[in-house]
Design a protein around this motif. Structure first.
Motif, short mmCIF file in Angstrom:
data_model
loop_
_atom_site.label_atom_id
_atom_site.label_comp_id
_atom_site.label_asym_id
_atom_site.label_seq_id
_atom_site.Cartn_x
_atom_site.Cartn_y
_atom_site.Cartn_z
N ALA A 116 33.25 -30.46 31.91
CA ALA A 116 33.46 -31.67 31.80
C ALA A 116 32.26 -32.32 32.37
N CYS A 117 31.74 -33.94 31.83
CA CYS A 117 30.58 -34.79 31.90
C CYS A 117 30.18 -34.31 33.74
N PHE A 118 31.62 -34.95 34.53
CA PHE A 118 31.32 -35.30 35.72
C PHE A 118 31.79 -34.20 36.70
N PRO A 119 31.02 -33.55 37.53
CA PRO A 119 31.56 -32.71 37.90
C PRO A 119 33.14 -32.98 39.61
N ASP A 120 33.82 -32.01 39.95
CA ASP A 120 34.70 -33.36 40.63
C ASP A 120 34.60 -33.82 41.79
N ASP A 121 33.53 -33.01 42.40
CA ASP A 121 33.58 -33.77 43.56
C ASP A 121 32.44 -34.25 43.07
N PRO A 122 32.23 -36.04 43.67
CA PRO A 122 30.91 -36.70 43.44
C PRO A 122 30.05 -36.18 44.04
N LYS A 123 30.00 -35.50 45.46
CA LYS A 123 29.15 -35.72 45.67
C LYS A 123 27.96 -34.57 45.16
N ASN A 124 28.66 -33.68 44.36
CA ASN A 124 27.83 -32.86 43.18
C ASN A 124 27.43 -33.86 42.29
N VAL A 125 27.28 -35.01 41.81
CA VAL A 125 26.68 -35.73 40.43
C VAL A 125 25.67 -35.05 40.73
N GLU A 126 24.79 -34.65 39.40
CA GLU A 126 23.18 -34.83 38.98
C GLU A 126 22.79 -36.20 38.72
N LYS A 127 21.92 -36.32 40.02
CA LYS A 127 21.08 -37.63 40.01
C LYS A 127 19.80 -37.33 39.38
N GLY A 128 19.22 -36.36 39.17
CA GLY A 128 18.17 -36.33 37.97
C GLY A 128 17.80 -36.74 36.61
N GLU A 129 17.40 -37.78 36.68
CA GLU A 129 17.32 -37.77 34.55
C GLU A 129 16.95 -36.85 33.64
N LEU A 130 16.52 -36.13 34.03
CA LEU A 130 16.08 -34.87 33.23
C LEU A 130 16.58 -33.50 33.61
N GLU A 131 17.92 -33.97 34.34
CA GLU A 131 18.64 -32.18 34.79
C GLU A 131 19.14 -32.27 33.91
N TYR A 132 19.87 -30.95 33.83
CA TYR A 132 20.57 -30.59 32.64
C TYR A 132 22.04 -31.49 33.05
N ASN A 133 22.87 -31.23 34.04
CA ASN A 133 23.58 -31.60 34.15
C ASN A 133 23.59 -33.25 33.47
#
Ligand SMILES: [Zn+2]
Ligand SMILES: [Zn+2]
Length: 331
Positions: free
Chosen positions: A239-256
């Protein structure tokens, strides 16, 4: 009969003064027909007939309009008859009914899009919501998917549909980049409904403004929230987004970090970055979704196929050098 004659005289004399924007088209005992116009689209013709035993029975009301939805007109006719039956029996009902219609149009600016609102409501599922603020002409839309949501305020100008619906984000737990894409596209979809294309083809029929509310709600519910929150990265199958929106990756150059490419598909930044750096490069890299294959355009990967090829060759050569050094050290 005398009662009706007197009322007809009264209507002829006082209608335009008593009911704003009205124009008497017919005023005889067989039928009274009055057109009431607030804007080009809030324009309705009221046809009234006197029943037997009038005024002790309610007027028979029929509404016609080229612009307002039929269902709304039916509902409003019944409402007018109910008003007459409950409040105005035994007295002159025509002007009261015409005034009632005018007030309804004034106080219900969403009447021009009642059909679009019911179609939007039919698209909603669990957790979604569509609230109407009738007097201020606002539609408050909430679209959800799992724990993800957006709250959008849609405002209808008085000149709707000639002018586009206003779109404003009130809340969301999608990343900022996605909110910008959602809003930018929604406003553009609304604009295209009311502004003719810049390049007109000679055979195109003359441009007519279209209603913009439904195209916008469709886009926000289906193409934004439901689609993005459930997208799977075609490269890693996760999945491109994690189940929990709290865990969304915010760093633009982070893997996820979730990226949306030109064709509309979503990927993880890390998966896409690796994919963009391996051949084949000819003709540009294509979307890895088997049923898409559109060329990938994204400002993070702007290298031309030639540059990408050269970079790859350079990286390969470096790896070989490194391998030789390792061999040498091992020997
Ligand atoms: Zn991935
Ligand atoms: Zn694609």
């Amino acid at each position: 009969m005398q009662f009706i004659e007197q009322e007809l005289k009264d209507v002829k004399q006082r209608c335009t003064e008593k009911v704003e924007g009205s124009e008497v088209e017919a005023c005889v005992s067989a039928m009274v027909r009055v057109r009431i116009r607030r804007t080009k689209f809030k324009d309705v013709t009221v046809c009234l007939q006197f029943p037997k035993d009038y005024p002790n029975r309610p007027l028979v009301v029929e509404l016609k309009s080229k612009t307002l939805p039929d269902k709304l007109l039916d509902g409003l006719s019944r409402l007018c008859e109910k008003e007459c039956a409950e409040k105005h029996l035994g007295r002159e009902q025509v002007l009261l009914t015409l005034k009632f219609v005018r007030t309804f149009i004034d106080e219900n600016p969403l009447c021009v899009c009642s059909d679009e609102i019911s179609r939007t409501k039919r698209m909603l599922s669990d957790g979604d919501d569509c609230k109407l603020k009738q007097k201020s002409g606002l539609v408050l839309l909430r679209a959800c998917q799992g724990l993800y949501f957006i709250d959008v305020k849609l405002s209808l100008p008085d000149t709707y549909p000639e002018e586009q619906v206003g779109v404003e984000l009130r809340g969301s737990n999608f990343p900022k980049l996605f909110n910008r894409i959602f809003m930018g596209n929604a406003i553009e979809i609304a604009r295209r409904c009311v502004e003719p294309p810049i390049k007109k083809r000679p055979k195109d029929p003359p441009f007519v403004p279209q209603k913009s509310l439904l195209p916008v709600t469709k886009y926000l519910i289906n193409d934004c929230v439901k689609y993005c929150a459930t997208q799977v990265c075609a490269l890693c199958k996760k999945a491109c987004f994690p189940d929990d929106p709290k865990n969304v990756e915010k760093g633009e150059l982070e893997y996820n970090y979730a990226e949306k490419v030109y064709c509309g598909h979503l990927f993880h930044y890390g998966c896409m970055d690796a994919y963009m750096k391996i051949p084949p490069f000819q003709g540009g890299k294509q979307c890895p979704n088997a049923d898409c294959k559109k060329r990938i355009y994204h400002n993070k990967w702007r290298a031309t196929p030639e540059v990408a090829e050269a970079r790859w060759a350079h990286a390969q050569a470096k790896d070989r050098e490194l391998a030789e050094v390792v061999d040498f050290l091992v020997d």
